[in-house]
Scaffold this motif. Structure first.
Motif, PDB file in Angstrom:
ATOM      1  N   GLN A 238       0.839  -1.192   0.000  1.00  0.00           N
ATOM      2  CA  GLN A 238       0.000   0.000   0.000  1.00  0.00           C
ATOM      3  C   GLN A 238       0.874   1.242   0.000  1.00  0.00           C
ATOM      4  N   ASP A 239       0.811   2.035  -1.076  1.00  0.00           N
ATOM      5  CA  ASP A 239       1.565   3.290  -1.086  1.00  0.00           C
ATOM      6  C   ASP A 239       0.692   4.397  -0.511  1.00  0.00           C
ATOM      7  N   MET A 240       1.308   5.516  -0.159  1.00  0.00           N
ATOM      8  CA  MET A 240       0.568   6.586   0.507  1.00  0.00           C
ATOM      9  C   MET A 240      -0.521   7.204  -0.367  1.00  0.00           C
ATOM     10  N   PRO A 241      -0.289   7.459  -1.669  1.00  0.00           N
ATOM     11  CA  PRO A 241      -1.386   8.027  -2.469  1.00  0.00           C
ATOM     12  C   PRO A 241      -2.638   7.156  -2.489  1.00  0.00           C
ATOM     13  N   SER A 242      -2.466   5.825  -2.606  1.00  0.00           N
ATOM     14  CA  SER A 242      -3.633   4.946  -2.632  1.00  0.00           C
ATOM     15  C   SER A 242      -4.278   4.864  -1.253  1.00  0.00           C
ATOM     16  N   THR A 243      -3.462   4.956  -0.187  1.00  0.00           N
ATOM     17  CA  THR A 243      -4.010   4.964   1.177  1.00  0.00           C
ATOM     18  C   THR A 243      -4.837   6.221   1.414  1.00  0.00           C
ATOM     19  N   ILE A 244      -4.331   7.354   0.975  1.00  0.00           N
ATOM     20  CA  ILE A 244      -5.078   8.612   1.100  1.00  0.00           C
ATOM     21  C   ILE A 244      -6.403   8.513   0.362  1.00  0.00           C
ATOM     22  N   GLN A 245      -6.382   7.898  -0.819  1.00  0.00           N
ATOM     23  CA  GLN A 245      -7.613   7.751  -1.583  1.00  0.00           C
ATOM     24  C   GLN A 245      -8.610   6.854  -0.855  1.00  0.00           C
ATOM     25  N   LEU A 246      -8.106   5.761  -0.254  1.00  0.00           N
ATOM     26  CA  LEU A 246      -8.976   4.857   0.494  1.00  0.00           C
ATOM     27  C   LEU A 246      -9.695   5.596   1.617  1.00  0.00           C
ATOM     28  N   PHE A 247      -8.947   6.404   2.374  1.00  0.00           N
ATOM     29  CA  PHE A 247      -9.558   7.087   3.520  1.00  0.00           C
ATOM     30  C   PHE A 247     -10.412   8.265   3.086  1.00  0.00           C
ATOM     31  N   SER A 248     -10.115   8.843   1.942  1.00  0.00           N
ATOM     32  CA  SER A 248     -10.987   9.882   1.391  1.00  0.00           C
ATOM     33  C   SER A 248     -12.315   9.259   0.972  1.00  0.00           C
ATOM     34  N   ASP A 249     -12.241   8.094   0.332  1.00  0.00           N
ATOM     35  CA  ASP A 249     -13.462   7.387  -0.069  1.00  0.00           C
ATOM     36  C   ASP A 249     -14.273   6.961   1.154  1.00  0.00           C
ATOM     37  N   ALA A 250     -13.572   6.503   2.205  1.00  0.00           N
ATOM     38  CA  ALA A 250     -14.256   6.071   3.417  1.00  0.00           C
ATOM     39  C   ALA A 250     -14.980   7.240   4.077  1.00  0.00           C
ATOM     40  N   GLN A 251     -14.347   8.407   4.118  1.00  0.00           N
ATOM     41  CA  GLN A 251     -14.990   9.577   4.719  1.00  0.00           C
ATOM     42  C   GLN A 251     -16.238   9.977   3.933  1.00  0.00           C
ATOM     43  N   GLN A 252     -16.147   9.920   2.595  1.00  0.00           N
ATOM     44  CA  GLN A 252     -17.304  10.260   1.785  1.00  0.00           C
ATOM     45  C   GLN A 252     -18.436   9.257   2.005  1.00  0.00           C
ATOM     46  N   TYR A 253     -18.053   8.005   2.207  1.00  0.00           N
ATOM     47  CA  TYR A 253     -19.028   6.953   2.493  1.00  0.00           C
ATOM     48  C   TYR A 253     -19.765   7.252   3.796  1.00  0.00           C
ATOM     49  N   TYR A 254     -19.032   7.576   4.858  1.00  0.00           N
ATOM     50  CA  TYR A 254     -19.656   7.923   6.132  1.00  0.00           C
ATOM     51  C   TYR A 254     -20.529   9.172   5.993  1.00  0.00           C
TER      52      TYR A 254
END
Length: 574
Positions: A238-254
């Motif tokens: 897991q690189d940092m750009p993809s991790t940032i995207q994952l947590f950005s997507d998770a926040q939008q989901y919430y």
């Protein structure tokens, strides 16, 4: 004497008038950045006011009242938003869940049954795994992973085994996690990689399930034994750009469910450090409160991390999580009375089991009391709740103000009335997993507990009768963080089969809304800033298509989240 009395009465009247003016709006006129009007502003304040307009400035609420009263906060630069009779409520607060797991689940096959997923049988589960992974390239030593299978809703009514997962691959290690987060299943290759065989002993507080009639593992791992396979869920690079995207997507989901404050319960050290990085890089726009497990908190303190009441760029460590037992649907919750139908191979007297000893629990809770650390304790079974309360009986002295700690009983599914009464002494907050009434209500009634005990799961009416400010939660990713559905379940208690489970435990619509707003803010020690729409509080708000307090209870599920605001800024719009 009369003059002093008149002066005192005058001063008292001035205080009351000042307080009223402060609540509705300051006498010193301010200019609002935004005014919402022509709506049902459900304040959730002490007076339970419903107003028609609200004024926001700098991310905070400066006034709530009628449209006429708020005209004086308007200038040429004020943005006016017509709610068009929609309802505005405080931002929803996730009283318990696992945000990092929600983010990570994007990279795992979804094995949930309908209506969330498609895995209604073991063969369909195998197919879902194959479809999800068939075109994905695996890195060296990466595992194939899936989350959310539910044996209680599979057609076979049993856990898949290593042999089922071997149909997917015998060359690559595979791990799938149970919907409860308390069990996992691995294939033969994973058993080999982890060096688990017939000679491997069960870990304390867990079980390596064996093939009937022998000691050879069948691939199912319960409770602490499951931790042996958690390496599979972190094996993907897991690189940092993809991790940032994952947590950005998770926040939008919430945010799409109206949530403005999120919990990461039982957070790992890696998750805590990642949140720190995300906070420093201003990636977080929802408030995230982490509760690491007791062992992780010990590690964090050694690294100069500590709990805090203050957020740093929307992140803070709020306390510590202790897991005391398992799940009722997985039949690992610690009960005082036997399960209706025990798991295969267990005696009829089987009551589940605790994951910690009494001495260890007392030792940990005593240390947290001394340091003023809030502790939230996973207690699904009533025997686990007894352990929790008994431990406090042993260590709490009369001089300690437990309202400063506000201990939480997470899930509290089978809590008895006598236990609720004892909770009052410790200012304990039961956080009920009310989604169970729909998702596993039929299973609890017919397979796990029988009618009498099943009708008392998540006893919200009993808690209200004792004056307890309980909260409710979805325990995401166990269940998706749909707060409207959570309210519906808390109010209606309707199972998948359409039966009402525990008519006498139904909550009112107001109580269910309070459980995810003002009560949840209190649980987090944030009631001065969140949980209601009042002057001086953060403008965390949700626009709803309908009024949950006036709509028919059976129609609450039809309400949609139209827009979510964090500190006055729109973070989601339908």
């Amino acid at each position: 004497m009369k003059n002093r009395l008149k002066a005192a009465l005058l001063l008292s009247s001035m205080v009351i008038i000042t307080a009223c003016n402060f609540n509705r709006g300051s006498s010193n006129t301010e200019t609002a950045d935004t005014i919402f009007y022509n709506g049902n502003i459900i304040t959730m304040d002490d007076e339970q006011r419903i107003e028609s307009a609200i004024a926001i400035k700098g991310g905070e609420i400066i006034a709530v009242g009628t449209e006429e009263e708020l005209k004086r906060y308007t200038s040429a630069s004020t943005v006016k938003i017509n709610l068009e009779s929609a309802s505005l409520v405080p931002g929803f607060i996730d009283a318990h869940g696992h945000m990092s797991m929600v983010a990570q689940s994007i990279n795992h096959a979804n094995l949930a049954p309908s209506p969330i997923g498609n895995s209604d049988s073991i063969s369909e589960l195998v197919k879902e795994m194959q479809l999800f992974w068939q075109d994905r390239e695996l890195a060296p030593e990466q595992w194939v992973t899936g989350m959310g299978y539910d044996d209680s809703l599979l057609a076979e009514r049993t856990h898949p085994t290593r042999f089922d997962l071997d149909q997917i691959s015998t060359e690559v290690p595979i791990v799938i996690m149970h919907v409860s987060g308390h069990l996992a299943v691995i294939n033969s290759k994973a058993l080999q990689v982890l060096e688990i065989d017939e000679n491997t002993p069960d870990p304390d507080g867990g079980k390596i399930v064996r093939i009937e009639g022998g000691n050879e593992p069948n691939g199912v791992l319960e409770e602490t034994a499951m931790y042996l396979a958690m390496v599979g869920f972190t094996s993907a690079p897991q690189d940092m750009p993809s991790t940032i995207q994952l947590f950005s997507d998770a926040q939008q989901y919430y945010a799409s469910f109206g949530i403005t404050t999120v919990q990461d319960g039982a957070a790992s050290a890696e998750s805590i450090k990642l949140y720190e990085t995300l906070a420093n890089d201003n990636v977080l726009y929802l408030d995230v409160v982490a509760y690491p497990t007791w062992d992780v908190l010990t590690m964090l303190k050694l690294g100069n991390y500590d709990i805090s009441d203050e957020y740093h760029n929307n992140f803070r460590v709020g306390g510590v999580k202790i897991i005391l037992d398992g799940s009722p649907q997985g039949k690992t919750a610690y009960m005082t009375q036997p399960y209706l139908n025990p798991p295969a191979g267990e005696a009829t007297s089987y009551v589940g089991y605790p994951t910690l000893t009494t001495d260890f629990l007392e030792q940990k809770l005593s240390a947290y009391l001394k340091s003023g650390t809030q502790f939230i304790v996973h207690t699904n079974g009533d025997a686990a709740v007894d352990m929790y309360l008994d431990a406090l009986d042993e260590i709490v002295n009369e001089t300690q103000d437990m309202s400063l700690i506000r201990p939480v009983s997470i899930h509290s599914q089978t809590t008895r009335d006598d236990q609720l009464e004892r909770m009052l002494d410790y200012h304990m907050i039961p956080s009920f997993f009310s989604a169970h009434t729909f998702f596993w209500g039929d299973w609890h009634r017919d397979e796990v507990f029988g009618v009498e005990r099943a009708e008392r799961i998540s006893p919200t009416r009993s808690a209200s009768n004792y004056g307890i400010q309980y909260t409710t939660h979805n325990d995401s990713p166990v269940v998706d963080p749909d707060m409207i559905r959570l309210m519906y379940n808390t109010v209606n208690r309707v199972t998948r089969s359409g039966e009402t489970l525990g008519e006498e435990q139904k909550a009112t619509a107001y109580e269910s809304l309070a459980s995810i707003t003002r009560n949840a803010a209190y649980q987090y020690h944030e009631e001065q800033r969140k949980g209601s729409l009042e002057r001086g509080k953060i403008a965390d708000m949700v626009i709803l298509s309908g009024n949950p307090l006036t709509i028919k209870p059976e129609e609450i599920n039809s309400i949609q989240v139209l827009e979510t605001f964090k500190q006055g800024k729109s973070v989601y719009k339908k």
